[in-house]
Design an enzyme around this catalytic site. Sequence first.
Site, short mmCIF file in Angstrom:
data_model
loop_
_atom_site.label_atom_id
_atom_site.label_comp_id
_atom_site.label_asym_id
_atom_site.label_seq_id
_atom_site.Cartn_x
_atom_site.Cartn_y
_atom_site.Cartn_z
N ARG A 155 -5.89 3.75 -15.66
CA ARG A 155 -6.00 4.41 -14.36
C ARG A 155 -6.68 5.78 -14.40
NH1 ARG A 155 -2.54 5.69 -11.30
NH2 ARG A 155 -3.46 4.85 -9.41
N GLY A 173 0.76 -1.24 0.00
CA GLY A 173 0.00 0.00 0.00
C GLY A 173 0.79 1.28 0.00
N GLY A 197 3.42 -3.46 -3.99
CA GLY A 197 3.44 -3.62 -5.44
C GLY A 197 3.77 -2.30 -6.10
N ARG A 198 2.88 -1.31 -5.91
CA ARG A 198 3.05 -0.01 -6.57
C ARG A 198 4.40 0.62 -6.25
NH1 ARG A 198 -1.47 3.30 -7.69
NH2 ARG A 198 -2.53 2.06 -6.12
N TYR A 228 -9.86 5.72 -12.15
CA TYR A 228 -9.73 6.32 -10.80
C TYR A 228 -9.53 7.83 -10.84
CZ TYR A 228 -8.06 1.46 -10.18
OH TYR A 228 -7.89 0.11 -10.21
N CYS A 243 -13.38 5.21 -28.86
CA CYS A 243 -14.66 5.88 -29.12
C CYS A 243 -15.50 6.07 -27.87
CB CYS A 243 -15.43 5.09 -30.16
SG CYS A 243 -14.41 4.85 -31.61
N TYR A 300 0.16 -1.20 -12.27
CA TYR A 300 -1.24 -1.22 -12.67
C TYR A 300 -1.44 -0.53 -14.03
CZ TYR A 300 -1.49 -2.49 -7.76
OH TYR A 300 -1.29 -3.09 -6.56
N1 LLP Z 1 -1.68 -6.94 -0.75
C1 LLP Z 1 -2.99 -7.07 -1.01
C2 LLP Z 1 -3.77 -8.03 -0.24
C3 LLP Z 1 -3.60 -6.25 -1.99
O1 LLP Z 1 -4.90 -6.36 -2.23
C4 LLP Z 1 -2.82 -5.32 -2.71
C5 LLP Z 1 -3.41 -4.45 -3.75
C6 LLP Z 1 -1.45 -5.24 -2.43
C7 LLP Z 1 -0.92 -6.06 -1.43
C8 LLP Z 1 -0.53 -4.30 -3.13
O2 LLP Z 1 -0.88 -2.97 -2.94
P1 LLP Z 1 0.12 -1.81 -3.41
O3 LLP Z 1 1.39 -1.95 -2.63
O4 LLP Z 1 0.38 -2.00 -4.87
O5 LLP Z 1 -0.60 -0.56 -3.13
N2 LLP Z 1 -5.41 -0.94 -9.56
C9 LLP Z 1 -5.30 0.02 -8.48
C10 LLP Z 1 -4.64 -0.59 -7.25
C11 LLP Z 1 -5.33 -1.82 -6.73
C12 LLP Z 1 -4.66 -2.44 -5.54
C13 LLP Z 1 -5.26 -3.75 -5.18
N3 LLP Z 1 -4.62 -4.46 -4.09
C14 LLP Z 1 -4.57 1.26 -8.99
O6 LLP Z 1 -4.19 1.30 -10.16
O7 LLP Z 1 -4.39 2.22 -8.25
#
Ligand code: LLP
Length: 435
Positions: free
Chosen positions: A327, A238, A290-291, A331, A358, A387
């Site tokens: 995105r 997150g 992840g991000r 969002y 379109c 993403y």
């Molecule tokens: N762990 C779990 C259980 C998750 O559901 C997620 C993301 C992560 C880790 C990784 O989160 P991060 O570190 O990437 O914030 N598509 C959206 C983001 C969706 C995130 C879903 N879960 C976007 O483009 O902002």
Amino acid sequence: MHHFHYTASNLHCESVDLAEIVHLYGTPTYVYSAATMADNYNRLAKSMAGLDLQICYAMKANSNIALLRHFSNLGAGFDLVSGGEIQRVLAAGANVKTSVFAGIGKTEAEIQLALENGIFSFHVESEPELARINHVAGKLGVKAPIAIRVNPDVDAKTHAKITTGKSDNKFGIPLQNAAAAYAAAAQYPHITIKGVQMHIGSQLTSVAPFVEAVKKITPFVEQLKATYGITYFSIGGGMGIVYKDALASGQQAWWDAQPVEQRPLTPETYGEALVPLLQPLGLKIVLEHGRFMVGNAGALISEVEHLKLGASKNFLIVDAAMNDLVRPAMYESYHEIVPLHRDTTRRALVADVVGPICESGDCFAKDRQLQAVGEGECIAFLSAGAYGFTMASRYNTRSMAAEVLVQGATFELINARETFAQQIANETIPAFLKR
Ligand code: LLP
């Protein structure tokens, strides 16, 4: 910090001029920096020094097998969410044994695949899922390692579509029901209780919600250690990244210039606040970012088709679209847009930057001020490594973009642009329509 910067007016990724990549592979193309990913990984690991740490890269952010191999080489396991992602880890020659399997709807086949490949742990999201995992493990004659995802009911203060740790989100088991869920898990013959998990949301820009959530569930974690001898605590992912000043944030000077109270979240701030809370638990700590790992390590390169000048609005029509990077449409997210060739003598332009799809939602930015660019010139959408490609589609029968990985002065195509033949390979015309 990242490795996208101008050298002699041309945008580079590490030491590679992006124009060179466009020349070879065309557009739209995602370009990733191996050095940025390594820096992000190492910085995060360093900021958590003193803990027994396992970083499980949340591969949903970007699951190209080249990136998975890179993270695996750095020591990462994976936070994966499907049988497909397990197969990607295997295809990357990486390790499922240090990976965790999350998600609220794991199928029996996916659970079996994870068990057969020695998954480190399942992150369980509901009571019926526990029963299902026990059933599959029983069929295979093994014990399934699990942690229950506890929903701490904390407001992550992020976009509604990516907040996950509130009681009205579909994720996890509420803290007040979690003890009963663990007691049920302990009764299952084919389940081994191994840990506990939480994840409160994505693109968090301050450390406070993480601290609040960890503090809130710490007494429960201690109780689980005493009762079931759990060995790990996953605090999820997150950590947010910089979108607005993406280019400038590649340089340390930009960070130094930010007033302390406005400074975006860094791994150092995250570590300083969390390590003292986590260390006393004496557990392995799993992180699932992840991000943060890939977001600022990638850019989407696109070519300008037309500049359409209007009475009340200008439109910069580019060859990337919402199918490549969804995105902004999904969002209302902001991605900085910069030209591949910078020319400070040109006038500025205010335009909506749009793709050719379109529908009006196919818009990357409204009334954005940019350097004037014309047909055939290229722009880059920054902070697109997370993403971006993984959420892409083929809408309007557009092919999936190409992906290129840069390391130093070298680069390689890690995903060729999809061909039309590949797009329709599984489609057939039924016999009853043939005449
Ligand atoms: N762990 C779990 C259980 C998750 O559901 C997620 C993301 C992560 C880790 C990784 O989160 P991060 O570190 O990437 O914030 N598509 C959206 C983001 C969706 C995130 C879903 N879960 C976007 O483009 O902002």
